[in-house]
Design an enzyme around this catalytic site. Structure first.
Site, PDB file in Angstrom:
ATOM      1  N   ARG A  56       0.876  -1.178   0.000  1.00 29.67           N
ATOM      2  CA  ARG A  56       0.000   0.000   0.000  1.00 29.67           C
ATOM      3  C   ARG A  56       0.908   1.221   0.000  1.00 29.67           C
ATOM      4  O   ARG A  56       1.378   1.664   1.047  1.00 29.67           O
ATOM      5  CB  ARG A  56      -0.905  -0.001   1.235  1.00 29.67           C
ATOM      6  CG  ARG A  56      -1.883   1.182   1.305  1.00 29.67           C
ATOM      7  CD  ARG A  56      -2.695   1.113   2.582  1.00 29.67           C
ATOM      8  NE  ARG A  56      -3.674   2.177   2.662  1.00 29.67           N
ATOM      9  CZ  ARG A  56      -3.425   3.374   3.174  1.00 29.67           C
ATOM     10  NH1 ARG A  56      -2.232   3.668   3.663  1.00 29.67           N
ATOM     11  NH2 ARG A  56      -4.371   4.297   3.213  1.00 29.67           N
TER      12      ARG A  56
ATOM     13  N   SER B 154     -12.487  -3.670   2.333  1.00 29.58           N
ATOM     14  CA  SER B 154     -12.602  -2.941   3.601  1.00 29.58           C
ATOM     15  C   SER B 154     -14.062  -2.750   3.975  1.00 29.58           C
ATOM     16  O   SER B 154     -14.932  -2.613   3.103  1.00 29.58           O
ATOM     17  CB  SER B 154     -11.931  -1.564   3.483  1.00 29.58           C
ATOM     18  OG  SER B 154     -10.556  -1.700   3.205  1.00 29.58           O
TER      19      SER B 154
ATOM     20  N   LYS C 103      -4.962   6.800   8.588  1.00 32.21           N
ATOM     21  CA  LYS C 103      -6.129   7.333   7.865  1.00 32.21           C
ATOM     22  C   LYS C 103      -6.760   8.418   8.717  1.00 32.21           C
ATOM     23  O   LYS C 103      -7.382   8.134   9.736  1.00 32.21           O
ATOM     24  CB  LYS C 103      -7.149   6.213   7.575  1.00 32.21           C
ATOM     25  CG  LYS C 103      -6.745   5.300   6.440  1.00 32.21           C
ATOM     26  CD  LYS C 103      -7.970   4.571   5.892  1.00 32.21           C
ATOM     27  CE  LYS C 103      -7.628   3.868   4.591  1.00 32.21           C
ATOM     28  NZ  LYS C 103      -8.818   3.285   3.959  1.00 32.21           N
TER      29      LYS C 103
END
Length: 219
Positions: free
Chosen positions: A47, A116, A145
């Protein structure tokens, strides 16, 4: 590689998610991921939001080869195209990615599909979309996040109970709070900074793996 449903469930135990922002000047992402795999990570997702597509694909290709040596599932975050181009074990996508797109049809029946979710409704939608596992969070407050709000233990339990596929908890998990997830129903934990920001990522991985085993053993 093809992984069975049981192998995918057991691979959720300690799911490492890369983040190159903590690399030291003399390190490569592959070097650190090798330490992490040596430390016992059971799953790896690349990621890297700040890499262009070409650099991302190069890193993904190298990490795919590394994970194959350890027989650890390797998935690409978000990019179905790159996952297919390099023949990764699968892809992990968000809720918006399954709106109007049949990701399962795009990747075929043998690739791993992670989706997710943050609510029961999203978890059920992910399972219906053909997910092999669900990443649920944020289970704790997280700096990775900025817009993520943490779930209560009750919400986490409800999400786990609503689906039959494996659930991995993500968001703000570290060695000091991991055992708080005991009894939630998750099959393991996904970790970013507690591994990649650690002074010794391999040792941090080994510690987190031991804690995750304890957490899962407590149900």
């Amino acid at each position: 590689m093809k992984f069975t449903n049981d192998e995918i469930r057991s691979s959720m135990l300690l799911y490492a998610v890369t983040d190159r922002m903590w690399l030291k000047p003399d390190q490569t992402l592959v070097d650190v991921c090798q330490e992490v795999l040596e430390g016992g990570a059971t799953f790896l997702q690349i990621r890297e939001k700040d890499l262009d597509a070409s650099a991302f694909e190069q890193e993904a290709q190298a990490l795919k080869a590394l994970c194959a040596q350890y027989r650890v599932p390797f998935v690409v975050n978000d990019s179905v195209e790159i996952a297919l181009d390099i023949d990764a074990d699968g892809v992990h996508v968000g809720q918006s990615d399954i709106q109007g797109r049949d990701i399962r049809a795009m990747i075929g029946p043998d690739k791993i599909l992670g989706i997710s979710a943050g609510t029961v409704q999203e978890a059920v939608a992910a399972q219906q979309a053909g997910a092999d596992y669900i990443g649920v969070g944020a289970v704790f407050n997280t700096s990775t996040k900025q817009d993520a709000t943490s779930l209560s233990m009750e919400q986490l339990k409800e999400i786990c109970a609503s689906v039959s596929i494996p659930v991995v908890g993500i968001g703000g998990i570290n060695a000091s709070n991991l055992l708080e997830l005991s009894g939630s129903g998750v099959d393991g934990v996904a970790v970013v900074s507690a591994i990649f920001a650690a002074p010794n990522p391999g040792a941090a991985t080994a510690q987190l793996l031991e804690l995750s085993r304890k957490m899962v053993a407590h149900g």
